[in-house]
Design a protein around this motif. Sequence first.
Motif, PDB file in Angstrom:
ATOM      1  N   UNK A 171     -84.625 110.967  78.412  1.00  9.06           N
ATOM      2  CA  UNK A 171     -85.698 111.818  77.876  1.00  9.06           C
ATOM      3  C   UNK A 171     -85.222 112.855  76.862  1.00  9.06           C
ATOM      4  N   UNK A 172     -84.057 113.445  77.118  1.00  4.77           N
ATOM      5  CA  UNK A 172     -83.568 114.494  76.217  1.00  4.77           C
ATOM      6  C   UNK A 172     -82.558 114.034  75.207  1.00  4.77           C
ATOM      7  N   UNK A 173     -82.103 112.781  75.322  1.00  8.93           N
ATOM      8  CA  UNK A 173     -81.063 112.301  74.423  1.00  8.93           C
ATOM      9  C   UNK A 173     -79.699 112.850  74.792  1.00  8.93           C
ATOM     10  N   UNK A 174     -78.737 112.662  73.898  1.00 13.10           N
ATOM     11  CA  UNK A 174     -77.346 113.064  74.135  1.00 13.10           C
ATOM     12  C   UNK A 174     -76.905 113.973  73.001  1.00 13.10           C
ATOM     13  N   UNK A 175     -76.159 115.041  73.333  1.00 17.39           N
ATOM     14  CA  UNK A 175     -75.704 115.948  72.284  1.00 17.39           C
ATOM     15  C   UNK A 175     -74.220 116.291  72.441  1.00 17.39           C
ATOM     16  N   UNK A 176     -73.658 116.800  71.352  1.00 19.40           N
ATOM     17  CA  UNK A 176     -72.302 117.339  71.335  1.00 19.40           C
ATOM     18  C   UNK A 176     -72.341 118.698  70.636  1.00 19.40           C
ATOM     19  N   UNK A 177     -71.554 119.647  71.139  1.00 17.78           N
ATOM     20  CA  UNK A 177     -71.343 120.897  70.421  1.00 17.78           C
ATOM     21  C   UNK A 177     -70.241 120.625  69.401  1.00 17.78           C
ATOM     22  N   UNK A 178     -70.570 120.761  68.125  1.00 15.66           N
ATOM     23  CA  UNK A 178     -69.616 120.406  67.075  1.00 15.66           C
ATOM     24  C   UNK A 178     -68.759 121.596  66.676  1.00 15.66           C
ATOM     25  N   UNK A 179     -69.388 122.720  66.355  1.00 16.80           N
ATOM     26  CA  UNK A 179     -68.620 123.898  65.971  1.00 16.80           C
ATOM     27  C   UNK A 179     -69.499 125.138  66.042  1.00 16.80           C
ATOM     28  N   UNK A 180     -68.833 126.293  65.996  1.00 20.14           N
ATOM     29  CA  UNK A 180     -69.521 127.581  65.978  1.00 20.14           C
ATOM     30  C   UNK A 180     -68.950 128.402  64.831  1.00 20.14           C
ATOM     31  N   UNK A 181     -69.829 128.938  63.985  1.00 18.79           N
ATOM     32  CA  UNK A 181     -69.416 129.888  62.956  1.00 18.79           C
ATOM     33  C   UNK A 181     -69.711 131.290  63.479  1.00 18.79           C
ATOM     34  N   UNK A 182     -68.670 132.081  63.813  1.00 21.16           N
ATOM     35  CA  UNK A 182     -68.902 133.409  64.396  1.00 21.16           C
ATOM     36  C   UNK A 182     -69.200 134.445  63.320  1.00 21.16           C
ATOM     37  N   UNK A 183     -70.117 134.100  62.428  1.00 20.74           N
ATOM     38  CA  UNK A 183     -70.382 134.916  61.243  1.00 20.74           C
ATOM     39  C   UNK A 183     -71.701 134.474  60.636  1.00 20.74           C
ATOM     40  N   UNK A 184     -72.161 135.222  59.659  1.00 20.95           N
ATOM     41  CA  UNK A 184     -73.299 134.734  58.899  1.00 20.95           C
ATOM     42  C   UNK A 184     -72.819 133.561  58.039  1.00 20.95           C
ATOM     43  N   UNK A 185     -73.732 132.682  57.703  1.00 14.13           N
ATOM     44  CA  UNK A 185     -73.347 131.469  56.993  1.00 14.13           C
ATOM     45  C   UNK A 185     -74.423 131.104  55.986  1.00 14.13           C
ATOM     46  N   UNK A 186     -74.217 129.988  55.327  1.00 10.40           N
ATOM     47  CA  UNK A 186     -75.226 129.445  54.424  1.00 10.40           C
ATOM     48  C   UNK A 186     -76.549 129.274  55.159  1.00 10.40           C
ATOM     49  N   UNK A 187     -76.468 128.783  56.368  1.00 10.18           N
ATOM     50  CA  UNK A 187     -77.669 128.552  57.163  1.00 10.18           C
ATOM     51  C   UNK A 187     -78.326 129.859  57.589  1.00 10.18           C
ATOM     52  N   UNK A 188     -77.528 130.919  57.760  1.00 11.75           N
ATOM     53  CA  UNK A 188     -78.090 132.210  58.167  1.00 11.75           C
ATOM     54  C   UNK A 188     -79.024 132.755  57.095  1.00 11.75           C
ATOM     55  N   UNK A 189     -78.635 132.603  55.836  1.00  8.18           N
ATOM     56  CA  UNK A 189     -79.500 133.062  54.749  1.00  8.18           C
ATOM     57  C   UNK A 189     -80.810 132.289  54.749  1.00  8.18           C
ATOM     58  N   UNK A 190     -80.721 130.973  54.970  1.00  3.21           N
ATOM     59  CA  UNK A 190     -81.927 130.153  55.035  1.00  3.21           C
ATOM     60  C   UNK A 190     -82.795 130.565  56.223  1.00  3.21           C
ATOM     61  N   UNK A 191     -82.161 130.753  57.379  1.00  3.79           N
ATOM     62  CA  UNK A 191     -82.908 131.127  58.579  1.00  3.79           C
ATOM     63  C   UNK A 191     -83.595 132.483  58.400  1.00  3.79           C
ATOM     64  N   UNK A 192     -82.927 133.427  57.735  1.00  2.00           N
ATOM     65  CA  UNK A 192     -83.526 134.736  57.496  1.00  2.00           C
ATOM     66  C   UNK A 192     -84.787 134.614  56.652  1.00  2.00           C
ATOM     67  N   UNK A 193     -84.695 133.839  55.594  1.00  2.00           N
ATOM     68  CA  UNK A 193     -85.834 133.697  54.690  1.00  2.00           C
ATOM     69  C   UNK A 193     -86.961 132.896  55.342  1.00  2.00           C
ATOM     70  N   UNK A 194     -86.588 131.919  56.161  1.00  2.00           N
ATOM     71  CA  UNK A 194     -87.599 131.059  56.781  1.00  2.00           C
ATOM     72  C   UNK A 194     -88.380 131.783  57.870  1.00  2.00           C
ATOM     73  N   UNK A 195     -87.702 132.673  58.599  1.00  2.00           N
ATOM     74  CA  UNK A 195     -88.344 133.322  59.751  1.00  2.00           C
ATOM     75  C   UNK A 195     -88.753 134.762  59.496  1.00  2.00           C
ATOM     76  N   UNK A 196     -88.178 135.382  58.454  1.00  2.00           N
ATOM     77  CA  UNK A 196     -88.417 136.803  58.237  1.00  2.00           C
ATOM     78  C   UNK A 196     -87.540 137.687  59.107  1.00  2.00           C
ATOM     79  N   UNK A 197     -86.603 137.086  59.846  1.00  4.97           N
ATOM     80  CA  UNK A 197     -85.694 137.855  60.706  1.00  4.97           C
ATOM     81  C   UNK A 197     -84.425 138.167  59.903  1.00  4.97           C
TER      82      UNK A 197
END
Length: 386
Positions: free
Chosen positions: A316-342
């Motif tokens: 039902x939930x599929x299978x996942x792997x934790x690939x990596x963690x960026x302990x910082x703001x990233x390219x995706x953080x800028x996108x997430x900020x603009x997308x959510x307003x957070x």
Amino acid sequence: MTDEDTSTGAGPSEDRTILLIGSGPIQIGQAAEFDYSGAQACRALQEEGARVVLVNSNPATNMTDHETADRVYIEPITPEAIAEIIRTENPDGVIAGLGGQTGLNVTAELAEQGILAEHDVEIMGTPLDTIYATEDRDLFKQRMEAIGQPVPASTTISLDEGEEVQALTEDDLRDRVDAAVDEVGGLPVIARTTYTLGGSGSGVVHEREELYGRVRKGLRLSRNSEVLITESISGWVELEYEVMRDADNSCIIICNMENIDPMGIHTGESIVVTPSQVIPDEGHQEMRNAALEVIRDLGIQGGCNIQFAWRDDGTPGGEYRVVEVNPRVSRSSALASKATGYPIARVTAKVALGKRLHEIENEITGETTAAFEPAIDYVVTKIPRW
């Protein structure tokens, strides 16, 4: 040394000087998004009465504008240059996680050289041990396995103490690579180089001859001469979760993002959509819980980006792997900020100063705090522009 003093002469109420390290020149794959984050963080620190000293080698950024920080240094992002700035400015703390990989690397080097301790400069926000735990692939694997989170099978190829890449014979290199491939279950594999910008030297490899060359190059590029060989999860769905945590262990999920292109395509080159579109709710809830568990175990303070790989294995939930963690703001953080307003960088900077999420006002709503998760009842899509 080039600097520009824009102080008004009035002493900050908090009487603290904070050094903010930028991300250097904008290159393909990294750095542009950190101008957005760095400028946001400077304003947040000044709101709290801190005196902000900014160093960045790229003058063509908003963050190096004379109004952004109290003092701006346009200097190389190197331990030598920043050590001189530290001696001149005597900062109380340094925030590394807003300058991307460049900021993390140079802060780690300053700590290792004893410069931060010599001048009593605190690493604010995410501690150095956490940076090591996320950047050292083998250590990261151990941490994830210790809390029961699934990670891709992997092994590390590294140089012995005092060993030089140039002196590594071809036979010795091949033996090490062949043993690593066997350990993770055969080709194809993913070769990942530690402590590099934008994934330099990393990628999916299908042929042994190519892998030999990739490992030699990776050992040369890596700051600690390590290359991680990992089972290939190419073709799995690639997901990212933006997470925020403060020193009281309060955590929220800001949003999750799904790459339309599968694992194997760099996120910077992929169409990204938030919220995810194809993951069943069971799978999303599993990865959401995993993201919270991971950021708490690592002790990250501020925003971070957790990358997952997911596939439909018939459950039902599929299978996942934790690939990596960026302990910082990233390219995706800028996108997430603009997308959510957070405002991730703004909140991260205030968390680094010691504020808790419930103490930080959400400027967008004007009523809630940073401890409230954003509600997304719309779809946002990022498409690369070439």
